[in-house]
Design a protein around this motif. Structure first.
Motif, PDB file in Angstrom:
ATOM      1  N   LYS A 145      16.208 -13.276   4.385  1.00 58.41           N
ATOM      2  CA  LYS A 145      15.544 -14.325   5.120  1.00 58.41           C
ATOM      3  C   LYS A 145      15.096 -13.646   6.714  1.00 58.41           C
ATOM      4  CE  LYS A 145      14.397 -17.588   2.296  1.00 58.41           C
ATOM      5  NZ  LYS A 145      13.095 -18.114   2.069  1.00 58.41           N
ATOM      6  N   VAL A 146      15.480 -12.525   7.222  1.00 59.28           N
ATOM      7  CA  VAL A 146      15.251 -12.071   8.179  1.00 59.28           C
ATOM      8  C   VAL A 146      13.670 -11.438   8.327  1.00 59.28           C
ATOM      9  CG1 VAL A 146      15.756 -10.387  10.194  1.00 59.28           C
ATOM     10  CG2 VAL A 146      17.586 -11.718   9.028  1.00 59.28           C
ATOM     11  N   MET A 147      13.502 -10.639   7.422  1.00 60.01           N
ATOM     12  CA  MET A 147      12.200  -9.974   7.311  1.00 60.01           C
ATOM     13  C   MET A 147      11.129 -10.679   6.434  1.00 60.01           C
ATOM     14  SD  MET A 147      12.639  -7.319   9.296  1.00 60.01           S
ATOM     15  CE  MET A 147      14.098  -6.536  10.025  1.00 60.01           C
ATOM     16  N   ASP A 148       9.969 -10.448   6.655  1.00 64.85           N
ATOM     17  CA  ASP A 148       8.953 -10.911   5.767  1.00 64.85           C
ATOM     18  C   ASP A 148       8.758 -10.363   4.479  1.00 64.85           C
ATOM     19  OD1 ASP A 148       8.103 -12.719   7.640  1.00 64.85           O
ATOM     20  OD2 ASP A 148       6.398 -11.391   8.576  1.00 64.85           O
ATOM     21  N   LYS A 149       8.618 -11.107   3.312  1.00 64.78           N
ATOM     22  CA  LYS A 149       8.514 -10.556   2.052  1.00 64.78           C
ATOM     23  C   LYS A 149       7.166  -9.270   1.983  1.00 64.78           C
ATOM     24  CE  LYS A 149       9.179 -14.089  -0.873  1.00 64.78           C
ATOM     25  NZ  LYS A 149       8.520 -14.928  -1.973  1.00 64.78           N
ATOM     26  N   ALA A 150       7.316  -8.487   0.876  1.00 70.77           N
ATOM     27  CA  ALA A 150       6.465  -7.369   0.858  1.00 70.77           C
ATOM     28  C   ALA A 150       5.316  -7.879   0.267  1.00 70.77           C
ATOM     29  CB  ALA A 150       6.818  -6.365  -0.017  1.00 70.77           C
ATOM     30  N   ILE A 151       4.136  -7.398   0.575  1.00 69.10           N
ATOM     31  CA  ILE A 151       2.926  -7.976  -0.268  1.00 69.10           C
ATOM     32  C   ILE A 151       2.313  -6.914  -1.235  1.00 69.10           C
ATOM     33  CG2 ILE A 151       1.866 -10.014   1.142  1.00 69.10           C
ATOM     34  CD1 ILE A 151       0.392  -8.114   2.818  1.00 69.10           C
ATOM     35  N   CYS A 152       1.825  -7.346  -2.180  1.00 70.98           N
ATOM     36  CA  CYS A 152       1.161  -6.417  -3.158  1.00 70.98           C
ATOM     37  C   CYS A 152       0.220  -5.594  -2.560  1.00 70.98           C
ATOM     38  CB  CYS A 152       1.064  -7.142  -4.362  1.00 70.98           C
ATOM     39  SG  CYS A 152       2.210  -7.878  -5.535  1.00 70.98           S
ATOM     40  N   VAL A 153      -0.001  -4.253  -2.970  1.00 70.12           N
ATOM     41  CA  VAL A 153      -1.044  -3.574  -2.586  1.00 70.12           C
ATOM     42  C   VAL A 153      -1.945  -3.495  -3.546  1.00 70.12           C
ATOM     43  CG1 VAL A 153       0.438  -2.082  -1.151  1.00 70.12           C
ATOM     44  CG2 VAL A 153       0.053  -1.329  -3.538  1.00 70.12           C
ATOM     45  N   ASP A 154      -3.312  -3.016  -3.198  1.00 75.90           N
ATOM     46  CA  ASP A 154      -4.472  -3.018  -4.182  1.00 75.90           C
ATOM     47  C   ASP A 154      -4.364  -2.089  -5.334  1.00 75.90           C
ATOM     48  OD1 ASP A 154      -5.639  -5.162  -2.779  1.00 75.90           O
ATOM     49  OD2 ASP A 154      -7.040  -4.091  -1.662  1.00 75.90           O
ATOM     50  N   LYS A 155      -4.078  -0.998  -4.965  1.00 73.36           N
ATOM     51  CA  LYS A 155      -4.099   0.075  -6.030  1.00 73.36           C
ATOM     52  C   LYS A 155      -2.764   0.842  -5.872  1.00 73.36           C
ATOM     53  CE  LYS A 155      -8.990   1.009  -5.905  1.00 73.36           C
ATOM     54  NZ  LYS A 155      -9.871   1.716  -4.974  1.00 73.36           N
ATOM     55  N   TYR A 209       4.275  -3.007  -4.773  1.00 74.07           N
ATOM     56  CA  TYR A 209       4.537  -3.171  -3.359  1.00 74.07           C
ATOM     57  C   TYR A 209       4.304  -2.156  -2.335  1.00 74.07           C
ATOM     58  CZ  TYR A 209       6.482  -7.564  -5.288  1.00 74.07           C
ATOM     59  OH  TYR A 209       6.702  -8.434  -5.891  1.00 74.07           O
ATOM     60  N   GLY A 210       3.669  -0.967  -2.933  1.00 73.59           N
ATOM     61  CA  GLY A 210       3.096   0.267  -2.173  1.00 73.59           C
ATOM     62  C   GLY A 210       4.420   1.249  -2.149  1.00 73.59           C
ATOM     63  N   VAL A 211       5.224   0.985  -2.953  1.00 71.27           N
ATOM     64  CA  VAL A 211       6.484   1.901  -3.000  1.00 71.27           C
ATOM     65  C   VAL A 211       6.041   3.461  -3.732  1.00 71.27           C
ATOM     66  CG1 VAL A 211       9.007   2.497  -3.766  1.00 71.27           C
ATOM     67  CG2 VAL A 211       8.404   0.309  -3.182  1.00 71.27           C
ATOM     68  N   ASP A 212       6.426   4.537  -2.828  1.00 68.06           N
ATOM     69  CA  ASP A 212       5.908   5.597  -3.331  1.00 68.06           C
ATOM     70  C   ASP A 212       6.528   6.367  -4.556  1.00 68.06           C
ATOM     71  OD1 ASP A 212       3.555   6.497  -1.514  1.00 68.06           O
ATOM     72  OD2 ASP A 212       5.317   5.936  -0.117  1.00 68.06           O
ATOM     73  N   LYS A 213       8.002   6.167  -4.537  1.00 69.58           N
ATOM     74  CA  LYS A 213       8.834   6.566  -5.687  1.00 69.58           C
ATOM     75  C   LYS A 213       9.811   5.525  -5.529  1.00 69.58           C
ATOM     76  CE  LYS A 213       8.018  11.472  -5.513  1.00 69.58           C
ATOM     77  NZ  LYS A 213       8.316  12.736  -5.258  1.00 69.58           N
TER      78      LYS A 213
END
Ligand SMILES: Cc1cc2nc3c(=O)[nH]c(=O)nc-3n(C[C@H](O)[C@H](O)[C@H](O)COP(=O)(O)OP(=O)(O)OC[C@H]3O[C@@H](n4cnc5c(N)ncnc54)[C@H](O)[C@@H]3O)c2cc1C
Length: 399
Positions: free
Chosen positions: A229-239, A124-128
């Motif tokens: 249910k307040v925020m939108d779910k994270a989307i997967c990143v390409d790389k 999901y684009g988390v750095d660490k």
């Protein structure tokens, strides 16, 4: 800015007027006047003191050095390794905030046997992802989890910390905020960030009558909790190119005063927060037995029946079926409100639904301001027609 009370020993003659007029019983006299923890800083004592002995002083605090605190840290909530979906929503929001201030997005994952799950979060684009992996941390215990969380914050110094407003998050976040002597805004409904990294925390206040914008400009980190249910779910990143880093807690910090004797898994009954279609009954419904009609509509659409607060207060529905500030937050694909006026305490917790369809006989009802579609009419006429129409469609499709 911090308010401080100053009592002049020279002027105070211990007359006791302040004690008699304090509405919060916050003033005591022993050898001198003392203010206790009940003080709400209302300043009545200062205004009424006959000797002018009580003054309130606005203390200007030094600005925090914002450059010392970097990144957005999301707490990964889980039960025995099974991640709570609020985590993915916080990651989604965290990424948006982190990208805006060009800072990294981090997660803290405390548990046992969680490395594989931690790796999945990188998608999901988390750095660490900072992992505290220890058998002692398998299940949530607030004292040791707070120790691990504190250790992580001390190590990485994040500017913003996001935690789910769940039972676990509500127990953990205030403890951490107190340890760091910083601010915490609970149950935020929206979050944004300024260029200088100050978090704009938006939430209903004063019984939902205003939307307050709260910031924490003098301290770091800035803590916020957000409901599921307040925020939108994270989307997967390409790389994905983040990493998982493991940390160990000192033995002494793993010692807990809480002993877990047995873990009993509750049967999972999907609640209104998980429903994709919701039919809501409001006070326009005249009797409890009329809920059957709304329930029939909900079932035909494969959804659930929910209510506004007055119906729960009347004992017509269980509290888990209540939408609103003092109930649940929902974000279904379709929500049909029936005889609901649209008070802000209700709409604040359903207005992100994909399609809002309102039925109300009053064309000026505020619900129509948030609704995408509406019918001005009597629910006792409209709902039977809807039910009939849906049944016909179902029959036609079945042939
Ligand atoms: C701190 C605080 C927290 C709160 N938390 C919540 C909360 O979590 N959830 C919540 O719901 N409320 C909450 N409230 C209460 C909230 O302010 C409203 O009072 C409540 O939402 C109103 O519920 P309602 O719309 O069902 O009823 P009403 O406001 O009475 O509205 C009924 C509506 O039905 C319409 N109507 C009547 N008859 C018909 C008919 N036959 N056909 C069609 N329409 C009809 C009327 O035109 C009216 O608009 C809270 C209040 C406070 C102060």
């Amino acid at each position: 800015m911090g308010l401080k009370i100053y009592i002049s020993k020279e002027k105070c003659d211990l007359c006791g007027v302040c004690i008699s007029i304090c509405p919060f019983n916050a003033i005591e006299i022993s050898s001198e006047v003392e203010i206790n923890a009940s003080c709400k800083m209302c300043r009545i004592c200062s205004k009424k003191c006959p000797k002018g002995a009580i003054t309130f002083i606005d203390e200007v605090r030094d600005d925090v050095n914002r450059d010392d605190w970097k990144g957005v840290l999301v707490f990964v909530e889980h039960m025995g390794g099974e991640i709570h979906p609020v985590t993915h929503e916080l990651i989604g929001k965290g990424k948006e905030l982190a990208d805006k201030i060009l800072q990294p997005l981090y997660c803290i994952f405390i548990g046992s046997d969680i490395i594989e799950k931690a790796n999945e979060l990188l998608n999901y684009g988390v750095d660490k992802v900072f992992v505290y992996n220890n058998e002692e941390l398998k299940y949530f215990r607030v004292d040791v989890y707070s120790n691990a969380f504190e250790d992580c914050i001390n190590n990485i110094k994040p500017s913003i910390v996001l935690v789910g407003a769940t039972s676990i998050g509500r127990s953990l976040a205030p403890r951490l905020a107190a340890r760091f002597r910083t601010g915490l805004t609970a149950d935020c409904t929206a979050l944004d960030v300024k260029e200088n990294t100050d978090l704009i925390q938006i939430r209903p206040a004063f019984g939902g009558n205003i939307m307050a914008q709260i910031s924490t400009p003098y301290t770091r980190p800035q803590f916020a909790t957000v409901r599921y249910k307040v925020m939108d779910k994270a989307i997967c990143v390409d790389k994905p190119n983040g990493v998982v880093e493991s940390y160990q807690l000192e033995e002494s910090k793993l010692k807990s005063a809480i002993k877990i004797k047995k873990v009993v898994h509750k049967e999972k009954i999907p609640g209104i927060s998980e429903a994709e279609v919701i039919v809501v009954a409001g006070r326009g419904v005249k009797t409890q037995k009329d809920l059957k009609m709304l329930n029939e509509l909900a079932k035909l659409l494969g959804g659930q029946l929910a209510t506004t607060r007055p119906l729960v207060e009347a004992g017509w529905a269980h509290y888990t079926k209540q939408i609103g500030l003092s109930g649940r937050t929902v974000k279904p694909k379709l929500i049909i409100t029936c005889g609901v006026s649209g008070a802000v305490q209700f709409t604040a917790c359903m207005n992100s639904s994909e399609v809002i369809f309102a039925i109300n006989k009053d064309k000026n009802a505020p619900i129509f301001k948030v609704a995408h579609y509406g019918i001005v009419g009597d629910l006792y006429e409209v709902i039977p027609m809807l039910i009939e129409k849906i049944k016909k469609e179902v029959n036609v499709n079945a042939i």
